[in-house]
Design an enzyme around this catalytic site. Sequence first.
Site, PDB file in Angstrom:
ATOM      1  N   LYS A   1       0.809  -1.224   0.000  1.00 34.85           N
ATOM      2  CA  LYS A   1       0.000   0.000   0.000  1.00 34.85           C
ATOM      3  C   LYS A   1       0.842   1.273   0.000  1.00 34.85           C
ATOM      4  O   LYS A   1       0.384   2.321  -0.471  1.00 34.85           O
ATOM      5  CB  LYS A   1      -0.953   0.006   1.203  1.00 34.85           C
ATOM      6  CG  LYS A   1      -2.061  -1.038   1.095  1.00 34.85           C
ATOM      7  CD  LYS A   1      -3.031  -0.941   2.256  1.00 34.85           C
ATOM      8  CE  LYS A   1      -4.117  -2.000   2.143  1.00 34.85           C
ATOM      9  NZ  LYS A   1      -5.131  -1.877   3.222  1.00 34.85           N
TER      10      LYS A   1
ATOM     11  N   TYR B   1     -11.407 -10.725   8.464  1.00 31.21           N
ATOM     12  CA  TYR B   1     -12.756 -11.121   8.048  1.00 31.21           C
ATOM     13  C   TYR B   1     -12.950 -12.621   7.859  1.00 31.21           C
ATOM     14  O   TYR B   1     -14.075 -13.067   7.599  1.00 31.21           O
ATOM     15  CB  TYR B   1     -13.170 -10.374   6.778  1.00 31.21           C
ATOM     16  CG  TYR B   1     -12.315 -10.604   5.548  1.00 31.21           C
ATOM     17  CD1 TYR B   1     -12.427 -11.756   4.786  1.00 31.21           C
ATOM     18  CD2 TYR B   1     -11.414  -9.634   5.134  1.00 31.21           C
ATOM     19  CE1 TYR B   1     -11.676 -11.952   3.655  1.00 31.21           C
ATOM     20  CE2 TYR B   1     -10.642  -9.809   4.000  1.00 31.21           C
ATOM     21  CZ  TYR B   1     -10.783 -10.971   3.264  1.00 31.21           C
ATOM     22  OH  TYR B   1     -10.018 -11.148   2.133  1.00 31.21           O
TER      23      TYR B   1
END
Length: 264
Positions: free
Chosen positions: A66, A208
């Site tokens: 990122k 998740y």
Amino acid sequence: MKEYYVIGNKTSASLSPIIFNYWFNKYRIDAKYGYLEWKNRRFDKLIEKTLLDKNIFGLNITIPFKQKIMKHLHDADNHSKNINAVNCVSIKKKIKGFNTDWSGYYKTLPKKIKISKNSKILLIGYGGAALAIHYVLITKGFKNITVVNRSRKKIKFVKKTIFTKNDNNIGEHLKKADLIINTTPKNPIKKEYKTFVDKKTYLSDIVYNPKETSFLKQFPENKKIYGIYMLLEQAILCFEIWFGFKPLIDKKLIRILEKKIKWP
């Protein structure tokens, strides 16, 4: 057919292709979404080639690239520059980066959540995702945020020079928290500290899969904010950047995701 990809170290396990391909099909968009799984040392060479591919119109960037992606862009939005991380790339005449993690996380907070701007928030971990979450909390005016981390890091987005707290002393911070946000891949709370967490405290985990992480599972009576919803909310914002409108999270998509992750 337009092509879109998620790029990272472990993207073969990502749910992003399922989510975006579902939306492409639903809205009859002539596009496909896949994953590219790269080693750190090959990133610069591979991303240069990828960004020149005329069939590719957008990318999602995940761990650990990122920050590395930013030097390959023509421009980035102000939020990306402030956070120093990009998770969404739009490829047109110019290659522009965006960060949707920060606002994606904020949208997961329940509208009727009993968390005020003066509530005490404990942020565990201070990596890329944590920076985006810390950024939105500061931006939205939350005043009492404590950050704990394994290593000592300088706190960003504040005027004073302060540093993260040592996670060895996490117990004293758990007792006071109204919202606990775990951004680490593991359970940060040892068994002896479980009783320090009040039953009224909101718990959030950005992992998740499984939906009910080991961190969340040990507090069955607390209200929870699951990581899958951050994934979906930031994906909605990426889709809007690429196509100009927001897709819906419908029951069919949720059922598809239920089959892919451990869902309580």
